[in-house]
Design an enzyme around this catalytic site. Sequence first.
Site: not given
Length: 477
Positions: A214, A271-273, A329
């Site tokens: 992000h 999150d969401e790497y 996460d």
Amino acid sequence: GVSAPPRTIPSVRDYTPQAGPGWRPGPGSRVVADPRGPLADEAALTARELGLRVSAGPARRGDLELALKPQQSGGREAYVLTVRDGRARITGSADAGVFYGTRTVKQALRSGGRLPQGVIRDRPDRPQRGLNLDIARKYFPASWIEARLREMADLKLNQLGLHFSDDQAFRIQSSSHPEIVAPRHLTKQEVRRIVSLARSLHITVIPEIDSPGHLGAVIRAHPSLQLRTGKGLAFRGAVDISNPAAARIVDDLMREFAPLFPGPYWHLGGDEYGALMSRNPEATYPALATAARLAYGPRGRIQDLATAWLNARAAVARELGKRPKAWNDGFYSGGVVAPDRGIEVEYWTGRESGARPPIEYLREGRTVVNLNDEYLYYVLGQPNNFRYPTGERIYEQWSPAVLRGTRPVPDAALTGPSRVPGARFAVWCDIPDAQTPTQVAHGIRLPLAALAQRLWDPGKPPLSWKKFTALSDRLTS
């Protein structure tokens, strides 16, 4: 006759009724508190709202008195509201509790025209109660955010999370890295005004600079930081965590913005790497895999690099006097590098690949804040099977123990206030033009009210949903 409890959101937890006329402000009524003391702000606000004046006292018939009692039980957010002899008195061990007592007064007068005779003893079940707002994908004016703070305060909510950095934009003025800031952004002066208002309403603002995913706004200005696969393909928003320059920029920003947000928390994201959303991270990102083995030996994996990144940012947060939080996460198990034990988990999803159930974090001894995407995620445009959450579902089906999906964590001993300290309702602006700010404000009003009720008192609500919505309409009309 004996009175019924006042109608408020959230409802008061304990009321001992007495016979008598109760209290309402009259022509000579005053708000009594030391105008130079610790309750001066609470007294001034309440007096403005009720059309009264502030007086140093002593209190007399017709007055509303505010007072601190340091030894009063229940914690800093608890209060006692006593109505007898034609006057009302709010006491608490700290100014936050007295403030919440004034919110009860304000709502009771609006819903019923008076405060009932008797004694209210009230306190929240969960210490963290709030709203999370994505201002990175969608610009919200400072005045809009301030209006939400005022609504939150009346609901006795005490946290506003600000997610102001993402792939779409970085939305706060920066002196250390002005090249990453979007044309439409909040100035630091506007942020100071927001934070000052929040503090006066006993709301903590929690800043979030999400990393190492992000970070698209940073990457646009610094393309050399972009993470790429072995075939040269870019994953949007993900930085190359083996490049020290990526960490330097994030740390620069943390150090710049920490003084702007004087509250105790800093949200690290995590999150969401992109590299760890691949089916085979080591094969897809061979350069990162090599860096992991060089750093941590033959068992080193990309998740160890990501965990080390999170731990390093947590260390910076502590250096700045903050308690770190991160999305669930971003915590990986079974690696060479273990996630810092002091990072608070903010649990939002079980959808992501490899996401662990909440009970695993709780059994590790971590505290877990509830941002369950099944009930508490308001995602503009409803992409990826999201649906706008309703207040009714939160009110009737959700509780702090429902951290993932629709069922509570099976071990109730792990979901008390010390382990699941609360929740926030989250607005995410994935499709930013799907709603106007006015539509967002309308859409989240009842869900926030329902959340406030369930966090203040997780038991079965005393009103039906129909009566609750009617009360909310009356209190906000």
